[in-house]
Design an enzyme around this catalytic site. Structure first.
Site, PDB file in Angstrom:
ATOM      1  N   SER A 165       0.845  -1.199   0.000  1.00  0.00           N
ATOM      2  CA  SER A 165       0.000   0.000   0.000  1.00  0.00           C
ATOM      3  C   SER A 165       0.879   1.246   0.000  1.00  0.00           C
ATOM      4  CB  SER A 165      -0.904   0.011   1.230  1.00  0.00           C
ATOM      5  OG  SER A 165      -1.455   1.303   1.390  1.00  0.00           O
ATOM      6  N   HIS A 224      -1.433  -1.449  -4.070  1.00  0.00           N
ATOM      7  CA  HIS A 224      -2.667  -0.968  -3.452  1.00  0.00           C
ATOM      8  C   HIS A 224      -2.633   0.555  -3.321  1.00  0.00           C
ATOM      9  CE1 HIS A 224      -6.282  -1.648  -0.994  1.00  0.00           C
ATOM     10  NE2 HIS A 224      -5.819  -0.727  -0.164  1.00  0.00           N
ATOM     11  N   ASP A 261      -4.670   3.807  -1.987  1.00  0.00           N
ATOM     12  CA  ASP A 261      -5.748   4.235  -1.098  1.00  0.00           C
ATOM     13  C   ASP A 261      -6.218   5.639  -1.430  1.00  0.00           C
ATOM     14  OD1 ASP A 261      -6.116   2.042   0.780  1.00  0.00           O
ATOM     15  OD2 ASP A 261      -4.052   2.438   1.386  1.00  0.00           O
ATOM     16  N   MET A 276      -8.724   8.603  -0.393  1.00  0.00           N
ATOM     17  CA  MET A 276      -9.543   9.080   0.735  1.00  0.00           C
ATOM     18  C   MET A 276      -9.976  10.515   0.475  1.00  0.00           C
ATOM     19  SD  MET A 276      -7.270   7.681   3.901  1.00  0.00           S
ATOM     20  CE  MET A 276      -6.513   6.039   3.868  1.00  0.00           C
ATOM     21  N   HIS A 299      -8.451   1.455  -3.974  1.00  0.00           N
ATOM     22  CA  HIS A 299      -9.408   1.304  -2.868  1.00  0.00           C
ATOM     23  C   HIS A 299     -10.047   2.663  -2.607  1.00  0.00           C
ATOM     24  CE1 HIS A 299      -9.721   0.427   1.783  1.00  0.00           C
ATOM     25  NE2 HIS A 299     -10.898   0.602   1.234  1.00  0.00           N
ATOM     26  N   MET A 309     -12.073   5.051  -0.663  1.00  0.00           N
ATOM     27  CA  MET A 309     -12.698   5.367   0.629  1.00  0.00           C
ATOM     28  C   MET A 309     -13.293   6.758   0.481  1.00  0.00           C
ATOM     29  SD  MET A 309      -9.660   3.824   2.954  1.00  0.00           S
ATOM     30  CE  MET A 309      -8.581   3.808   1.539  1.00  0.00           C
ATOM     31  N   MET A 360     -11.894  -5.129   5.663  1.00  0.00           N
ATOM     32  CA  MET A 360     -11.034  -4.198   6.415  1.00  0.00           C
ATOM     33  C   MET A 360     -10.716  -4.817   7.774  1.00  0.00           C
ATOM     34  SD  MET A 360     -10.373  -1.624   4.491  1.00  0.00           S
ATOM     35  CE  MET A 360      -9.318  -0.887   5.730  1.00  0.00           C
ATOM     36  N   PHE A 405      -6.084   5.347   8.010  1.00  0.00           N
ATOM     37  CA  PHE A 405      -4.668   5.523   8.346  1.00  0.00           C
ATOM     38  C   PHE A 405      -3.901   4.213   8.207  1.00  0.00           C
ATOM     39  CE2 PHE A 405      -7.352   8.417  10.694  1.00  0.00           C
ATOM     40  CZ  PHE A 405      -6.803   9.644  10.354  1.00  0.00           C
ATOM     41  N   GLY A 406      -2.616   4.340   7.881  1.00  0.00           N
ATOM     42  CA  GLY A 406      -1.735   3.176   7.856  1.00  0.00           C
ATOM     43  C   GLY A 406      -1.209   2.898   9.256  1.00  0.00           C
ATOM     44  N   GLY A 407      -0.579   1.757   9.412  1.00  0.00           N
ATOM     45  CA  GLY A 407       0.131   1.451  10.652  1.00  0.00           C
ATOM     46  C   GLY A 407      -0.727   1.144  11.864  1.00  0.00           C
ATOM     47  N   ASP A 410      -7.113  -5.943   4.407  1.00  0.00           N
ATOM     48  CA  ASP A 410      -6.419  -4.658   4.401  1.00  0.00           C
ATOM     49  C   ASP A 410      -6.363  -4.079   5.807  1.00  0.00           C
ATOM     50  OD1 ASP A 410      -5.349  -2.191   3.746  1.00  0.00           O
ATOM     51  OD2 ASP A 410      -7.110  -1.484   2.638  1.00  0.00           O
ATOM     52  N   GLY A 411      -5.135  -3.925   6.315  1.00  0.00           N
ATOM     53  CA  GLY A 411      -4.933  -3.263   7.594  1.00  0.00           C
ATOM     54  C   GLY A 411      -4.231  -4.132   8.617  1.00  0.00           C
ATOM     55  N   GLY A 463       1.011  -2.090   4.177  1.00  0.00           N
ATOM     56  CA  GLY A 463       1.593  -0.759   4.072  1.00  0.00           C
ATOM     57  C   GLY A 463       2.830  -0.628   4.928  1.00  0.00           C
TER      58      GLY A 463
HETATM   59  C1  DX5 Z   1      -6.267   2.050   5.636  1.00  0.00           C
HETATM   60  C2  DX5 Z   1      -5.887   1.676   4.223  1.00  0.00           C
HETATM   61  C3  DX5 Z   1      -4.847   0.643   4.130  1.00  0.00           C
HETATM   62  C4  DX5 Z   1      -3.526   0.996   4.757  1.00  0.00           C
HETATM   63  C5  DX5 Z   1      -2.981  -0.261   5.340  1.00  0.00           C
HETATM   64  O1  DX5 Z   1      -7.376   2.866   5.585  1.00  0.00           O
HETATM   65  O2  DX5 Z   1      -7.014   1.226   3.499  1.00  0.00           O
HETATM   66  O3  DX5 Z   1      -4.662   0.210   2.794  1.00  0.00           O
HETATM   67  O4  DX5 Z   1      -2.600   1.534   3.861  1.00  0.00           O
HETATM   68  O5  DX5 Z   1      -1.810   0.049   6.007  1.00  0.00           O
HETATM   69  P1  DX5 Z   1      -1.121  -0.942   7.035  1.00  0.00           P
HETATM   70  O6  DX5 Z   1      -0.736  -2.182   6.302  1.00  0.00           O
HETATM   71  O7  DX5 Z   1       0.046  -0.146   7.507  1.00  0.00           O
HETATM   72  O8  DX5 Z   1      -2.127  -1.224   8.132  1.00  0.00           O
HETATM   73 ZN    ZN Z   2      -6.643   0.229   1.541  1.00  0.00          ZN
END
Ligand code: DX5
Ligand code: ZN
Length: 224
Positions: free
Chosen positions: A7, A32, A34, A36, A65, A67, A136, A142-144, A174-175, A196
């Site tokens: 991601s 991937h 994202d 938003m 993706h 969102m 999800m 958010f990532g991480g 994802d996540g 990600g």
């Molecule tokens: C979150 C995103 C994910 C995100 C995942 O809203 O849809 O794609 O990048 O990141 P990680 O793998 O760091 O949880």
């Molecule tokens: Zn995503």
């Protein structure tokens, strides 16, 4: 075939080309992306021009993706700019059947996404018009973040429905995917794993993708 989809949310946006070249070198075949809108989720990322630029520099499949609140309005622009797969949220699309058919009609694979609080049962009437379902395993935005274990039950439930109804949609997660939890995710029936922070948050993203692909291969050999 299990796919690892890095991601770009956790990549360095000032060095995006270099970062995605690394994961492609590591063997990733899906990227991937994202999107938003600051409305459906509390964060803002990127739009069709970025997808257009990515399309020029990679052969990986672009997994977009969405969102966003108004997927019907924007999905076409992402496909025109090079998206191979487009997923939309069940929670944001009142006419999901129409939206998924529209994405397919525009030439992309259509995916439907559910948030951690949305039951798999809400998808029973669209599974035959979806090319993939994205579960999800964090609240989007958010990532991480930390993996929500309940997502594994949802993957299992979906894999059972797929079997019972003789369908062949793919299951994506994802996540919060890590080296540690990916074997359990694959054993639950997942085909595509988004990652990600696990990929871009480490020193060597190319080696990390290769390692994840190796783990996936091993687990899959046992699963089959
Ligand atoms: C979150 C995103 C994910 C995100 C995942 O809203 O849809 O794609 O990048 O990141 P990680 O793998 O760091 O949880
Ligand atoms: Zn995503």
């Amino acid at each position: 075939m299990i796919e690892i989809a890095p991601s770009i949310l956790s990549a360095d946006f000032a060095r995006l080309g270099e970062d995605i070249a690394k994961v492609e070198r590591g063997g990733a075949r899906m990227l991937h992306v994202d999107v938003m809108d600051g409305h459906f989720v509390p964060n803002i990322t990127l739009g069709p021009p970025v997808v257009k630029s990515l399309r020029k520099v990679t052969r990986m499949q672009l997994d977009v993706h969405l969102m966003i609140s108004d997927a019907d309005r924007y999905a076409g622009a992402f496909i025109d700019n090079g998206a191979d797969l487009v997923s939309v949220h069940q929670e944001a699309c009142p006419h999901l059947d129409r939206t998924l058919n529209m994405i397919r009609g525009a030439g992309a694979q259509a995916g439907v996404v559910i948030n951690p609080s949305t039951p798999v049962a809400t998808l029973v009437d669209v599974l035959d018009v979806a090319d993939f379902v994205l579960i999800m395993s964090v609240n989007p935005g958010f990532g991480g973040q930390k993996f929500i274990p309940r997502a594994l039950d949802k993957v299992r439930a979906l894999a059972a429905m797929r079997r019972e109804r003789g369908l062949d949609f793919k299951i994506e997660i994802d996540g919060g995917v890590t080296l540690e939890n990916m074997p359990a995710i694959i054993r639950a029936g997942c085909d595509w794993l988004v990652a990600g922070a696990t990929v871009f948050g480490c020193e060597d993203p190319a080696a990390r993708v290769a390692e994840m692909r190796r783990i996936a291969e091993e687990v899959q050999t046992v699963r089959v």
